[in-house]
Design a protein around this motif. Structure first.
Motif, PDB file in Angstrom:
ATOM      1  N   SER A 109      35.552  27.182  63.726  1.00 30.77           N
ATOM      2  CA  SER A 109      36.071  28.434  64.293  1.00 30.77           C
ATOM      3  C   SER A 109      35.481  29.671  63.633  1.00 30.77           C
ATOM      4  N   GLY A 110      35.059  29.536  62.366  1.00 31.37           N
ATOM      5  CA  GLY A 110      34.440  30.668  61.674  1.00 31.37           C
ATOM      6  C   GLY A 110      33.190  31.112  62.411  1.00 31.37           C
ATOM      7  N   ARG A 145      32.398  34.698  64.493  1.00 36.95           N
ATOM      8  CA  ARG A 145      31.243  35.562  64.192  1.00 36.95           C
ATOM      9  C   ARG A 145      30.274  35.665  65.357  1.00 36.95           C
ATOM     10  N   TRP A 146      30.152  34.575  66.126  1.00 38.45           N
ATOM     11  CA  TRP A 146      29.076  34.436  67.117  1.00 38.45           C
ATOM     12  C   TRP A 146      29.610  34.279  68.532  1.00 38.45           C
ATOM     13  N   GLU A 147      30.759  34.856  68.813  1.00 40.17           N
ATOM     14  CA  GLU A 147      31.371  34.636  70.119  1.00 40.17           C
ATOM     15  C   GLU A 147      30.443  35.018  71.265  1.00 40.17           C
ATOM     16  N   GLY A 148      29.572  36.004  71.025  1.00 38.24           N
ATOM     17  CA  GLY A 148      28.625  36.421  72.055  1.00 38.24           C
ATOM     18  C   GLY A 148      27.603  35.355  72.407  1.00 38.24           C
ATOM     19  N   ASN A 149      27.437  34.366  71.514  1.00 34.94           N
ATOM     20  CA  ASN A 149      26.454  33.303  71.748  1.00 34.94           C
ATOM     21  C   ASN A 149      27.072  31.956  72.106  1.00 34.94           C
ATOM     22  N   ILE A 150      28.337  31.771  71.755  1.00 34.06           N
ATOM     23  CA  ILE A 150      28.939  30.431  71.840  1.00 34.06           C
ATOM     24  C   ILE A 150      29.859  30.343  73.059  1.00 34.06           C
ATOM     25  N   ASP A 151      29.684  29.281  73.846  1.00 34.30           N
ATOM     26  CA  ASP A 151      30.498  29.113  75.061  1.00 34.30           C
ATOM     27  C   ASP A 151      31.830  28.436  74.772  1.00 34.30           C
ATOM     28  N   LEU A 152      31.810  27.423  73.899  1.00 30.68           N
ATOM     29  CA  LEU A 152      33.040  26.667  73.615  1.00 30.68           C
ATOM     30  C   LEU A 152      33.145  26.421  72.112  1.00 30.68           C
ATOM     31  N   ASN A 153      34.367  26.398  71.616  1.00 24.83           N
ATOM     32  CA  ASN A 153      34.580  26.207  70.177  1.00 24.83           C
ATOM     33  C   ASN A 153      35.279  24.876  69.889  1.00 24.83           C
TER      34      ASN A 153
END
Lengths: 96, 386
Positions: B323-324, B328-336
């Motif tokens: 989740s860290g 930080r990278w929500e603009g790049n990551i589709d799913l966590n």
């Protein structure tokens, strides 16, 4: 709410820290249906491994229920398990 | 039966995107191709540094990669831009693409009055291709037509505990519905060969798994090197990965748990449905190129440390292992998949979410890598360039 340690397979003798563990911190962990307490003998960084049993030099280190390497020195329960005390496998080669 | 909305191609396959590529057949024509693509918004330029000076088997290897990339079912049409004197000419690749039913136009720069005319002609052809592609409409397609590539890169120790096994669950669901998944990175199978070999669907697949892993190991040893000095990499070690076997055992989980039905070469199309292993490097961009050239419609890419790479041809879905990174990278990551450790998801529910995202993206949802314009492309080489 993150649990502090994750054990992937019941055969494993190391667990992975899901948050940094402080020296002396005691963590409760389910191993084989039993609740065990492991005390960190060193600080364990996030994502790194802690020994759940005492390992002697040459013992196999198990994670995912498989051998990931061998202890290059005796490792006490609760100690940090990483490149300073574990060596990788040589190439396995086809069984035939 | 689960369906997605895809584009029917004349080859009988279905695409999840409707790209028009502007593809140089040789690096010497790359500048012309790039300018054409820039002048025709909506086309996709695919740059690379090959097309000439290939020795021996590398010539056929390059043809397979380029033809595979340009005939991926996500591609509606291709403008090939050649120079003229190169090894892999626009005429040569154009003929091979027409043989597999792909819509293609070609330009040979040396046959024109310099690059200005080549660019002007290229712009016309690219506009025609774009107009034709625009007529295509999505229609319901059985999910069994889908081939997903599973990839991990910039991994941490949690990749093997969350994002990779959750991606594996998604692959298991897809294969259970009759679809296909492929994963590669032979160097990151070392130390886990026996686990893969046990899952081989037949004796030939089992033999091939041992063959590709031992050959990779031996090739590196023949250079007087040991892969175990380079893998795991410094970032992996800092993140807690101790040995190559540990990295490999975590890496192979992204393919799921179904039998391995086939082992293919780099960029080679599988002949069977189900879980397929491709023999190829672990290099992130190079391995995505190989799987997309083999026909993968989209890529599920897991990462623990964060990597932005996409593909010019296939949408790439990024799954974070913790989740860290996601924060930080929500603009790049589709799913966590870090949600598994946070107690919000189980491996199975996360795998189901990845599968559902695959269906949404296959039906047209834009991924973060697409939104950001990530179109990295690099081809594996197998011989010295002359």
């Amino acid at each position: 709410m993150t649990q502090p340690l994750i054990l992937v397979d019941q055969r494993d003798n190391v667990a992975t820290a899901l948050r940094p563990l402080a020296l002396g911190q005691s963590i409760q962990l389910e191993v084989g249906g039993k609740s065990e307490i492991v005390r960190a003998q060193q600080a364990i960084p996030f994502g790194h491994k802690i020994a759940l049993t005492r390992l002697e030099k040459g013992d196999a280190v198990f994670k995912y229920g498989e051998v990931i390497g061998f202890a290059t020195e005796d490792i006490e329960r609760g100690e940090h398990v990483h490149i300073h005390n574990v060596k990788g496998l040589e190439s396995r080669g086809c069984p035939e | 039966m689960t369906k997605f909305l895809g584009y029917r191609r004349s080859s009988g396959r279905f695409g999840v995107r409707n790209h028009v590529l502007v593809f140089p057949t040789v690096i010497c024509a790359a500048g012309v191709a790039e300018i054409i693509a820039r002048e025709v918004p909506g086309t996709v330029y695919v740059g690379h540094q090959h097309g000439c000076g290939h020795l021996g088997a590398e010539r056929e290897h390059m043809i397979r990669v380029m033809v595979g990339t340009c005939s991926n079912p996500n591609v509606a049409g291709v403008l090939l831009v050649g120079l003229g004197c190169e090894m892999l000419t626009a005429d040569l690749l154009g003929e091979k693409l027409r043989d597999v039913g792909q819509r293609v136009e070609t330009i040979t720069t040396q046959a024109m009055r310099g690059t200005a005319e080549a660019i002007a002609r290229g712009i016309e052809l690219a506009r025609d291709l774009l107009e034709e592609a625009g007529a295509a409409q999505r229609e319901p397609v059985a999910v069994s037509e889908l081939m997903v590539a599973a990839k991990c890169g910039a991994s941490d120790t949690l990749s093997g505990l969350t994002a990779n096994p959750a991606t594996g669950v998604a692959c298991d669901i897809l294969i259970g519905e009759g679809g296909s998944a492929v994963f590669t990175e032979t160097p990151e199978m070392l130390g886990a060969e026996h686990v893969l070999a046990e899952r081989a669907a037949d004796e030939e697949v089992r033999r091939r798994i041992w063959e590709i892993t031992s050959r990779t190991d031996e090739k590196i040893k023949a250079m007087g090197l040991d892969i175990r000095e380079a893998e795991p990499g410094p970032g992996n070690i800092e993140a807690g990965l101790t040995t190559l076997a540990e990295k490999s055992l975590g890496a192979i989980r992204k393919g799921g748990t179904t039998p391995i039905v086939e082992v293919v070469d780099y960029a080679q199309k599988p002949s069977r449905k189900g879980l397929v292993i491709m023999d190829g490097p672990a290099h992130d961009v190079v391995s995505v190129t190989g799987m997309v050239a083999a026909g993968a419609h989209l890529v599920v890419f897991t990462t623990g440390l964060g990597t932005p790479v996409g593909s010019p041809v296939a949408p790439v879905i990024k799954v974070s292992s913790n989740s860290g990174l996601y924060q930080r990278w929500e603009g790049n990551i589709d799913l966590n998949a870090g949600a598994i450790l946070d107690g919000e998801e189980t491996l199975n529910s996360m795998g189901r979410r990845i599968f559902e995202e695959v269906l949404r993206v296959a039906s047209g949802k834009t991924t973060k890598a697409e939104m950001l314009g990530h179109r990295e492309f690099a081809i594996h080489t197998i011989a010295p360039t002359v």
